[in-house]
Design an enzyme around this catalytic site. Structure first.
Site, PDB file in Angstrom:
ATOM      1  N   ALA A  23       0.858  -1.187   0.000  1.00 53.81           N
ATOM      2  CA  ALA A  23       0.000   0.000   0.000  1.00 53.81           C
ATOM      3  C   ALA A  23       0.899   1.244   0.000  1.00 53.81           C
ATOM      4  CB  ALA A  23      -0.889  -0.036   1.243  1.00 53.81           C
ATOM      5  N   CYS A  70       7.500  -2.299   2.191  1.00 54.27           N
ATOM      6  CA  CYS A  70       8.311  -1.755   1.090  1.00 54.27           C
ATOM      7  C   CYS A  70       9.543  -1.029   1.647  1.00 54.27           C
ATOM      8  CB  CYS A  70       7.485  -0.809   0.224  1.00 54.27           C
ATOM      9  SG  CYS A  70       6.326  -1.661  -0.874  1.00 54.27           S
ATOM     10  N   GLN A  77       1.558   3.596   2.107  1.00 50.85           N
ATOM     11  CA  GLN A  77       2.388   3.791   3.308  1.00 50.85           C
ATOM     12  C   GLN A  77       2.949   2.443   3.778  1.00 50.85           C
ATOM     13  OE1 GLN A  77       3.649   6.197   5.236  1.00 50.85           O
ATOM     14  NE2 GLN A  77       2.862   7.884   4.022  1.00 50.85           N
ATOM     15  N   SER A  78       3.456   1.645   2.879  1.00 51.06           N
ATOM     16  CA  SER A  78       3.881   0.291   3.224  1.00 51.06           C
ATOM     17  C   SER A  78       5.179   0.257   4.035  1.00 51.06           C
ATOM     18  CB  SER A  78       4.073  -0.520   1.938  1.00 51.06           C
ATOM     19  OG  SER A  78       4.712  -1.745   2.211  1.00 51.06           O
ATOM     20  N   ASN A  79       5.100  -0.299   5.240  1.00 51.34           N
ATOM     21  CA  ASN A  79       6.315  -0.541   6.027  1.00 51.34           C
ATOM     22  C   ASN A  79       7.154  -1.620   5.362  1.00 51.34           C
ATOM     23  OD1 ASN A  79       5.503   1.148   8.287  1.00 51.34           O
ATOM     24  ND2 ASN A  79       4.000  -0.451   8.728  1.00 51.34           N
TER      25      ASN A  79
END
Ligand code: PLP
Length: 338
Positions: free
Chosen positions: A73, A79, A75-77
């Site tokens: 998504a 990634c 705000q992906s942690n």
């Protein structure tokens, strides 16, 4: 269970600490709440994805990869931590970002989006919500192969059998710590999303005969949809480890009462949980995952699900980087986020 035959990189120099939370316990009025600080793992800053990446990167390097591709998504942690691992190993990294809420990806946003740029992501492809992420990542991989590069695809959340080994390792680490501390636990509360964390712990608990009940808190699905995913992940991990156990349905428990209105969208219980832990213990949670997971722990405690004398361990899976993209929401009165 023997994890030593799987290639692994190490990104944390010590086990994540287990701490008692006296002020939070008092504010809640019991049970006794403990926290395992997986938010203190390595990788700028780390979280549960750090443990998965140790094994995924081990596999990627063994296969000669020069570029990681993963998805998430806006705000992906996951990634961010995948990118951090790539930086550390001298690999390139590309993302496919799924806009589950139309128009929600802003490259200039704070939080993880800032970190993507700070850590030097090579390229980001944005696709609409509901896209086939595996296909979208395969397309990026094909482009790289055509240039003579060696891509390695990591699924969303790093949740496949190899990534899940990280949480088998966590189960073993936890078992050791509780032995050293001489402190039994009555429940472990864990977030349940792409399910590598919950599924890895289920596999690790079964394989190591740890009989502490695992309480999953869904961050995007109700139990009817979430439990089969967790069971499938746990089974895939045990199969990869060649452990002859069939995961029983009773080994997977989750609650779906705290993720609404939607994955990543705020609710008042999340705001209350973040403020309560910050203002009693100075520990930061995040709005998308751990705020809702802690809201579940608080809600279950108030409902009397735990005995007042129980020792309950909350697994802090990280994510506080995203807090900065939600500052006004998490500072507001709980009702402001409704
Ligand atoms: C990804 C994530 C989770 C969920 O873990 P899964 O293994 O995807 O179920 C929980 N907390 C944080 C902070 C995360 O980034």
């Amino acid at each position: 269970m023997d994890l030593s035959r799987f290639p692994r990189r190490r990104y944390s120099s010590m086990p994540s600490p287990i701490e008692f939370l006296p002020n939070f316990t008092k504010a809640l009025g019991g049970p006794r709440i403990w926290i395992k600080r997986d938010d203190m793992l390595g990788l700028a800053p780390g979280g549960n994805k750090t443990r998965k990446l140790e094994f995924l990167m081990g596999d990627a390097l063994a296969k000669g990869a020069d570029t990681l591709i993963t998805c998430g998504a806006p705000q992906s942690n996951h990634c961010r931590i995948t990118l951090a691992a790539a930086v550390k190993e001298g690999l390139k990294c590309r993302f496919v970002i799924e806009e589950r809420i139309a128009g929600s990806y802003d490259p200039n946003a704070s939080g993880n989006n800032f970190m993507f740029r700070m850590l030097g992501v090579e390229a980001i492809t944005v696709v609409p919500g509901g896209s086939n992420m595996a296909e979208a990542m395969e397309k990026v991989a094909a482009e790289l192969r055509a240039e003579g590069r060696k891509p390695y695809i990591i699924p969303g959340g790093g949740s496949n059998a190899i990534g899940g080994l990280g949480y088998v390792a966590c189960a073993q680490e936890l078992q050791n710590q509780l032995l050293q501390m001489g402190q039994p636990m009555d429940h472990v509360v864990v977030g349940s999303g792409s399910s590598g964390t919950h599924g890895g712990l289920v596999a690790g608990f079964l394989g190591n005969n740890i009989h502490i009940p695992l309480v999953g808190i869904g961050v995007s699905r109700d139990p009817a949809d979430q439990n089969p995913l967790v069971l499938k992940e746990a089974q895939a991990i045990l199969d990869l480890l060649k452990v002859d156990i069939k995961v029983p349905a009773e080994a997977v428990l989750s609650f779906g009462d705290w993720w609404r209105p939607k994955y990543s969208m705020p609710n008042p219980a999340m705001v209350e949980a973040i403020q309560m832990l910050a203002r009693t213990e100075a520990i930061l949670l995040d709005p998308v995952y751990t705020g809702k997971i802690m809201a579940g722990l608080i809600g279950l405690s108030r409902k009397g699900y735990f005995k007042p004398t129980d020792n309950v361990l909350f697994l802090h899976t990280g994510g506080a980087t995203a807090l900065h993209a939600y500052e006004s929401v998490v500072l507001g009165e709980p009702s402001a986020a409704a």
